[in-house]
Design an enzyme around this catalytic site. Structure first.
Site, PDB file in Angstrom:
ATOM      1  N   CYS A   3       0.044   1.580   3.767  1.00 21.74           N
ATOM      2  CA  CYS A   3      -0.501   1.198   2.475  1.00 21.74           C
ATOM      3  C   CYS A   3      -0.036  -0.107   2.063  1.00 21.74           C
ATOM      4  O   CYS A   3      -0.656  -0.966   2.708  1.00 21.74           O
ATOM      5  CB  CYS A   3       0.125   2.212   1.668  1.00 21.74           C
ATOM      6  SG  CYS A   3      -0.742   2.278  -0.082  1.00 21.74           S
ATOM      7  N   HIS A  62       0.519   8.161   3.213  1.00 20.67           N
ATOM      8  CA  HIS A  62       1.943   8.483   3.019  1.00 20.67           C
ATOM      9  C   HIS A  62       2.153   9.875   3.292  1.00 20.67           C
ATOM     10  O   HIS A  62       1.179  10.692   3.618  1.00 20.67           O
ATOM     11  CB  HIS A  62       2.403   8.128   1.486  1.00 20.67           C
ATOM     12  CG  HIS A  62       2.115   6.779   1.086  1.00 20.67           C
ATOM     13  ND1 HIS A  62       3.051   5.807   1.271  1.00 20.67           N
ATOM     14  CD2 HIS A  62       1.253   6.068   0.087  1.00 20.67           C
ATOM     15  CE1 HIS A  62       2.606   4.608   0.548  1.00 20.67           C
ATOM     16  NE2 HIS A  62       1.635   5.014  -0.086  1.00 20.67           N
TER      17      HIS A  62
HETATM   18  N1  GLN Z   1       0.546  -1.982  -4.400  1.00 22.54           N
HETATM   19  C1  GLN Z   1      -0.356  -1.447  -3.455  1.00 22.54           C
HETATM   20  C2  GLN Z   1      -1.800  -0.933  -4.362  1.00 22.54           C
HETATM   21  O1  GLN Z   1      -1.325  -0.093  -5.281  1.00 22.54           O
HETATM   22  C3  GLN Z   1       0.116  -0.507  -2.566  1.00 22.54           C
HETATM   23  C4  GLN Z   1       0.546   0.792  -3.133  1.00 22.54           C
HETATM   24  C5  GLN Z   1       1.313   1.455  -2.194  1.00 22.54           C
HETATM   25  O2  GLN Z   1       1.934   1.052  -1.117  1.00 22.54           O
HETATM   26  N2  GLN Z   1       1.330   2.972  -2.345  1.00 22.54           N
HETATM   27  O3  GLN Z   1      -2.769  -1.089  -3.695  1.00 22.54           O
END
Ligand code: GLN
Length: 247
Positions: free
Chosen positions: A98, A197
């Site tokens: 992510c 995740h």
């Molecule tokens: N900040 C990033 C987004 O919202 C990654 C979020 C995350 O790692 N879950 O796109």
């Protein structure tokens, strides 16, 4: 547990910043699946302003929100880019999840418009369309070369792959890279980026073992990973498939 096999050196990038939705479990999973086969895992935990020392077989980075990503981006580009890129060039493996995946591509434009530099491991870039646009949230199931990957996604950023990038998987349920083109994640050499995740590896043991194999390919090419009793892991995998509305 036996310990007669090779050593697997893991560089765990910024666990204090980049650890959303139990991403830390990926490293625990790798450590356990190595140790059960007699592979000795050695994990270097990096704070955001630490420099990598020595070489690694496997780089791991999890997800984080825009604020944390800003610091991680600085740490990566100012202190560790050369070592990571040359390590990958020498055949090391990577799992980037992510926010970490976004930072391993060319750049990430955050919700407030800030431009965060990435390392360019993946030919891709990510734009967050702004806080008023719905995020990509939910359970994901994808097709990974004929088997499935499961996980949970929550990201605002939309990632689009460049012409030389290969997607990791095809979305069966969920949003994946951008909720438009059906791609999920990216692969570049032995580097894997994904929005999943969960943590992703404990409930996708085939992906965990693939990373271990790629990470050991240089130092122990003939070492075979003994099969494990993965009944609990596959039960968790199936539960995630059902949670996403598939069978
Ligand atoms: N900040 C990033 C987004 O919202 C990654 C979020 C995350 O790692 N879950 O796109």
């Amino acid at each position: 547990m036996k310990a007669s096999g090779p050593v697997l050196r893991i560089a765990y990038l910024y666990p204090d910043l980049m650890n959303l939705y139990a991403d830390r479990g990926n490293v625990t999973c790798l450590e356990r699946r190595c140790a059960w086969r007699g592979v000795t895992p050695m994990v270097q935990h990096l704070e955001w302003n630490d420099r990598l020392t020595g070489t690694a077989d496997l780089y791991v980075i999890g997800g984080g929100q825009d604020r944390q990503q800003q610091l991680a981006s600085q740490g990566l580009t100012t202190s560790n880019a050369d070592q990571i890129l040359s390590g990958l060039g020498d055949g090391a493996a990577m799992l980037a999840v992510c926010g970490g995946y976004q930072l391993m591509a060319h750049r990430y434009r955050a919700a407030d418009g800030a431009e965060l530099a990435g390392l360019g491991v993946f030919d891709a870039e990510t734009v967050h369309p702004g806080a008023d646009v719905p995020r990509c949230i939910g359970n994901v199931v994808c097709d990974w070369n004929g088997s499935r990957l499961v996980g949970f996604e929550n990201h605002g950023g939309r990632t689009f792959l460049g012409s030389s990038a290969m997607p990791l998987a095809r979305v069966l349920r969920g949003h994946g890279n951008n909720a438009e083109d059906g791609t999920e994640g990216a692969v570049a050499g032995n580097a894997i980026g994904t929005y999943l995740h969960g943590s992703v590896l404990p409930k996708n043991p085939h992906l965990a073992d693939q990373l271990i194999r790629m990470a050991l390919a240089r130092s122990a090419p003939d070492f075979e990973l003994a099969p494990l009793d993965d009944a609990a892991e596959w039960a968790a995998h199936q539960a995630a498939v059902r949670a996403a509305g598939l069978r």
